[in-house]
Design an enzyme around this catalytic site. Structure first.
Site, PDB file in Angstrom:
ATOM      1  N   CYS A 260       0.833  -1.207   0.000  1.00  0.00           N
ATOM      2  CA  CYS A 260       0.000   0.000   0.000  1.00  0.00           C
ATOM      3  C   CYS A 260       0.869   1.260   0.000  1.00  0.00           C
ATOM      4  O   CYS A 260       1.335   1.711   1.048  1.00  0.00           O
ATOM      5  CB  CYS A 260      -0.925  -0.007   1.211  1.00  0.00           C
ATOM      6  SG  CYS A 260      -1.955   1.464   1.288  1.00  0.00           S
TER       7      CYS A 260
ATOM      8  N   CYS B  26      -0.574   4.105   2.051  1.00  0.00           N
ATOM      9  CA  CYS B  26      -0.410   3.986   3.507  1.00  0.00           C
ATOM     10  C   CYS B  26       1.039   4.284   3.914  1.00  0.00           C
ATOM     11  O   CYS B  26       1.279   4.937   4.915  1.00  0.00           O
ATOM     12  CB  CYS B  26      -0.743   2.580   3.987  1.00  0.00           C
ATOM     13  SG  CYS B  26      -2.202   1.863   3.248  1.00  0.00           S
ATOM     14  N   ASP B  27       1.994   3.775   3.159  1.00  0.00           N
ATOM     15  CA  ASP B  27       3.379   3.749   3.637  1.00  0.00           C
ATOM     16  C   ASP B  27       4.365   4.594   2.843  1.00  0.00           C
ATOM     17  O   ASP B  27       5.507   4.773   3.275  1.00  0.00           O
ATOM     18  CB  ASP B  27       3.885   2.292   3.656  1.00  0.00           C
ATOM     19  CG  ASP B  27       3.031   1.423   4.572  1.00  0.00           C
ATOM     20  OD1 ASP B  27       2.652   1.920   5.638  1.00  0.00           O
ATOM     21  OD2 ASP B  27       2.749   0.276   4.211  1.00  0.00           O
TER      22      ASP B  27
END
Ligand code: NAP
Length: 307
Positions: A132, A135-136
Site C-alpha cells: 500500500c 499507507c506507507d
C-alpha cells in the site's frame, strides 16, 4: 432473523446495502478487517462516473457509507469466520463473538493483495515490505524504493511514490507492461521511475535491525542474479479473493474466485449471492463491483419475495 446480511463494506457491499435498504430490508453489514475495502488504500479515483475532477478513494467510500446509512443500513465491525446453511433454509453467519441468522447473504468480501511467498516475508511487513503506497509511501522520503508488478496497480503505486522516494524501480517479469496505455505511458515518461524489465525478486535482504536493505533481482531471461538497494518494496502483483470461509456453500475457480450462475450474482446455494472482486477476476473495477452489488441486492430482494 435478518432479511439480508452483507459481508464486506467495499463498493459491492455498500451498493448492495443502498439498494436493499431502499427496499426496506434493513440490511446488516459486517465490515471485515478493512472497512471500506480496497479503495480506502488508494489515492485519486479518476474513472468512477459522476466525478469529473476525480475523487479520493477513502472519500468515495465514506460517501457510499453515508448513503447506505441514510436509508437504514446498519454496520458492525466484525470478521466472519464461517457461514452455514441450516436445514430450515436460513443462514448462520459465525463471527468471533456471535452467530447471526439471515434469510439471505450477500458475500462482498473482495480480495487481498498477493505476496511473492519469499522467506521472511511476514516479519518484513511493516519493515520495508508493503502493498500500500498510499499507507506507507510517505515514510520513504529521499530513499530508493521499488514496486513489483506491471499492471495498473503497480503503475499507480510507482507514480504516487515519486512524490517521496529519490528513485522508484518498477520491477516487471516481462518487458511490456500489462497496465492500461494511459497509465503505462505516464509511468514510462516519469524520469524518477526506472523500469527493471525481465526480472523478478528472488530474495528480500535486511539490515541488522531487520529493516529492508535490498532485494535480489533474478533475470527471467538467463537466471542471473544481482542486488538492488531499496529501503522499501511495494508489491503489486494482483490479489487473492477472500472466499476461504465459505466452505462448500460455493464453488470456487482454480484461483479461489466464487463461481456465480451465468450472468447472475446467485451462487450454487439458494439465497447466497456474491458480488465484486471476490467473484470477479476479469473486470475488478470499483464501478463493476458496484454494479454487481446492485444486481445482488435485486436478486436477494426477489428471492425473499418468492419465499
Ligand atoms: P493485474 O492487472 O493482474 O497485474 C498484476 C501484475 O503483476 C502483472 O503485471 C503480472 O505480470 C504481475 N505478477 C503477477 N504475479 C507475479 C509474480 N508471482 N511475480 C512477479 N510478477 C507477478 O493486477 P492489478 O494491477 O492489481 O490490477 C487488477 C485490476 O484492477 C485490473 O483490471 C486493473 O486494470 C484494475 N486497476 C485499475 C486501476 C485504475 O484504473 N485506476 C488501478 C489499479 C487497478 P504479467 O503481466 O506478466 O502477468
Amino acid at each position: 432473523m435478518e432479511d439480508v446480511i452483507i459481508i464486506g463494506t467495499g463498493c459491492a457491499g455498500y451498493t448492495a446495502a443502498i439498494y436493499t435498504a431502499r427496499a426496506n430490508l434493513s440490511p446488516l453489514m459486517l465490515s471485515g478487517t478493512q472497512p471500506g475495502g480496497q479503495l480506502t488504500t488508494t489515492t485519486e479515483v479518476e474513472n468512477f462516473p459522476g466525478f469529473p475532477e476525480g475523487i479520493m478513494g477513502p472519500q468515495l467510500m465514506m460517501n457510499m457509507q453515508q448513503q447506505a446509512e441514510k436509508f437504514g443500513a446498519r454496520i458492525e465491525f466484525a470478521k466472519v469466520d464461517s457461514l452455514v446453511k441450516t436445514s430450515a433454509g436460513h443462514f448462520e453467519v459465525v463471527t468471533a463473538d456471535k452467530t447471526l441468522e439471515a434469510r439471505t447473504v450477500i458475500v462482498a468480501t473482495g480480495a487481498a493483495p498477493r505476496h511473492l511467498g519469499l522467506p521472511g516475508e511476514e516479519k518484513l511487513i511493516g519493515h520495508g515490505l508493503t502493498s500500500c503506497a498510499t499507507c506507507d509511501g510517505a515514510f520513504y522520503r529521499d530513499v530508493p524504493v521499488c514496486v513489483i508488478g506491471g499492471g495498473d496497480s503497480a503503475c499507480e503505486e510507482a507514480d504516487f511514490l515519486t512524490r517521496f522516494a529519490s528513485r522508484v524501480y518498477l520491477i516487471h517479469r516481462r518487458e511490456e507492461l500489462r497496465a492500461s496505455k494511459i497509465m503505462a505511458d505516464r509511468v514510462l515518461a516519469n524520469p524518477k521511475i526506472e523500469p527493471v524489465w525481465n526480472s523478478t525478486v528472488s530474495a528480500y535482504l535486511t539490515d541488522d535491525a531487520g529493516e529492508m536493505r535490498a532485494v535480489t533481482l533474478q533475470s527471467t531471461v538467463d537466471g542471473a542474479e544481482k542486488e538492488l538497494e531499496v529501503k522499501c518494496v511495494f508489491v503489486a502483483i494482483g490479489h487473492v479473493p477472500n472466499s476461504g470461509f465459505l466452505g462448500d456453500l460455493v464453488d470456487l475457480d482454480e484461483n479461489g474466485y466464487i463461481i456465480q450462475q451465468p450472468g447472475r450474482t446467485a451462487t450454487k446455494t439458494a439465497g447466497l449471492f456474491a458480488a465484486g472482486d471476490v467473484a470477479d477476476h476479469y473486470y475488478r473495477q470499483a464501478i463493476t463491483a458496484a454494479g454487481q452489488g446492485c444486481a445482488a441486492a435485486l436478486e436477494a430482494e426477489r428471492y425473499l419475495a418468492g419465499h
